[in-house]
Write a protein that holds these residues in place. Structure first.
Motif, mmCIF file in Angstrom:
data_model
loop_
_atom_site.group_PDB
_atom_site.id
_atom_site.type_symbol
_atom_site.label_atom_id
_atom_site.label_comp_id
_atom_site.label_asym_id
_atom_site.label_seq_id
_atom_site.Cartn_x
_atom_site.Cartn_y
_atom_site.Cartn_z
ATOM 1 N N THR A 177 -16.435 -55.832 6.138
ATOM 2 C CA THR A 177 -16.431 -56.628 7.367
ATOM 3 C C THR A 177 -16.791 -58.095 7.156
ATOM 4 O O THR A 177 -16.207 -58.953 7.802
ATOM 5 C CB THR A 177 -17.405 -56.048 8.401
ATOM 6 N N GLY A 178 -17.747 -58.392 6.284
ATOM 7 C CA GLY A 178 -18.250 -59.761 6.228
ATOM 8 C C GLY A 178 -18.256 -60.447 4.880
ATOM 9 O O GLY A 178 -18.591 -61.632 4.790
ATOM 10 N N GLN A 179 -17.909 -59.738 3.830
ATOM 11 C CA GLN A 179 -17.936 -60.335 2.485
ATOM 12 C C GLN A 179 -16.976 -61.515 2.411
ATOM 13 O O GLN A 179 -15.852 -61.450 2.883
ATOM 14 C CB GLN A 179 -17.525 -59.290 1.447
ATOM 15 N N MET A 180 -17.453 -62.598 1.809
ATOM 16 C CA MET A 180 -16.621 -63.788 1.619
ATOM 17 C C MET A 180 -16.589 -64.139 0.139
ATOM 18 O O MET A 180 -17.513 -63.810 -0.605
ATOM 19 C CB MET A 180 -17.179 -64.973 2.419
ATOM 20 N N PRO A 181 -15.528 -64.811 -0.296
ATOM 21 C CA PRO A 181 -15.475 -65.234 -1.700
ATOM 22 C C PRO A 181 -16.632 -66.181 -2.000
ATOM 23 O O PRO A 181 -17.088 -66.919 -1.137
ATOM 24 C CB PRO A 181 -14.145 -65.971 -1.811
ATOM 25 N N ASP A 217 -19.866 -65.329 -7.147
ATOM 26 C CA ASP A 217 -19.862 -63.997 -7.766
ATOM 27 C C ASP A 217 -18.616 -63.176 -7.425
ATOM 28 O O ASP A 217 -18.391 -62.109 -7.991
ATOM 29 C CB ASP A 217 -21.118 -63.220 -7.348
ATOM 30 N N ARG A 218 -17.788 -63.652 -6.510
ATOM 31 C CA ARG A 218 -16.580 -62.916 -6.094
ATOM 32 C C ARG A 218 -15.411 -63.880 -5.935
ATOM 33 O O ARG A 218 -15.490 -64.839 -5.195
ATOM 34 C CB ARG A 218 -16.803 -62.197 -4.770
ATOM 35 N N SER A 219 -14.312 -63.558 -6.605
ATOM 36 C CA SER A 219 -13.134 -64.413 -6.492
ATOM 37 C C SER A 219 -12.419 -64.162 -5.177
ATOM 38 O O SER A 219 -12.589 -63.115 -4.541
ATOM 39 C CB SER A 219 -12.177 -64.151 -7.655
ATOM 40 N N THR A 220 -11.609 -65.100 -4.777
ATOM 41 C CA THR A 220 -10.839 -64.976 -3.534
ATOM 42 C C THR A 220 -9.938 -63.752 -3.566
ATOM 43 O O THR A 220 -9.777 -63.058 -2.564
ATOM 44 C CB THR A 220 -9.987 -66.245 -3.325
ATOM 45 N N VAL A 267 -10.149 -62.238 5.980
ATOM 46 C CA VAL A 267 -8.777 -62.203 6.498
ATOM 47 C C VAL A 267 -8.685 -63.054 7.764
ATOM 48 O O VAL A 267 -7.755 -63.858 7.923
ATOM 49 C CB VAL A 267 -8.328 -60.747 6.767
ATOM 50 N N GLN A 268 -9.655 -62.917 8.659
ATOM 51 C CA GLN A 268 -9.633 -63.684 9.907
ATOM 52 C C GLN A 268 -9.823 -65.175 9.663
ATOM 53 O O GLN A 268 -9.313 -66.007 10.425
ATOM 54 C CB GLN A 268 -10.674 -63.161 10.895
ATOM 55 N N GLU A 269 -10.520 -65.528 8.608
ATOM 56 C CA GLU A 269 -10.654 -66.946 8.255
ATOM 57 C C GLU A 269 -9.280 -67.507 7.881
ATOM 58 O O GLU A 269 -8.910 -68.607 8.308
ATOM 59 C CB GLU A 269 -11.641 -67.141 7.108
ATOM 60 N N GLY A 270 -8.528 -66.747 7.106
ATOM 61 C CA GLY A 270 -7.169 -67.158 6.760
ATOM 62 C C GLY A 270 -6.273 -67.249 7.974
ATOM 63 O O GLY A 270 -5.487 -68.187 8.131
ATOM 64 N N VAL A 271 -6.393 -66.261 8.864
ATOM 65 C CA VAL A 271 -5.611 -66.257 10.104
ATOM 66 C C VAL A 271 -5.979 -67.475 10.953
ATOM 67 O O VAL A 271 -5.097 -68.140 11.510
ATOM 68 C CB VAL A 271 -5.830 -64.945 10.893
#
Length: 111
Positions: A45-49, A52-55, A64-68
């Motif tokens: 639900t809330g993990q963002m790149p 420590d995490r690639s896109t 996904v909603q940020e991209g939208v």
């Protein structure tokens, strides 16, 4: 001219609605992320790149909603530029030409 005014008003309302919908979708995603913080659902639900995490490895609802939201803003901007502004300009031109035509007709009538 009233019909054209109505169209321009409707287009402006639709543009505002597009922006409002994009904002509310993103707000829902943000609230879900906050609610799921420190739970097993956070990754979905809330993990963002981040560092420590690639896109590519993050597909949470918030990401996904940020991209939208970003795409929606871009599309809304183009809609305002190419649809709303065009219709508004069209209305101004038509109103001006009709007004000038009516003035000329009145001049001919008086003469």
């Amino acid at each position: 001219s009233k019909r054209l005014e109505g169209l321009v008003a409707a287009l402006k309302n639709q543009h505002a609605a597009i922006l409002s919908l994009a904002k509310s979708r993103y707000q829902v995603a943000q609230h879900l992320a906050v609610l799921s913080k420190d739970t097993v659902l956070f990754e979905q639900t809330g993990q963002m790149p981040g560092a420590d995490r690639s896109t590519d490895s993050v597909n949470s609802y918030l990401s996904v909603q940020e991209g939208v939201a970003n795409k929606s803003k871009m599309y809304a901007s183009k809609y305002a530029q190419f649809v709303v502004s065009y219709a508004d300009e069209w209305h101004k031109v038509v109103t001006k030409r009709v007004g000038e035509g009516l003035k000329k007709a009145e001049q001919f009538r008086v003469e």
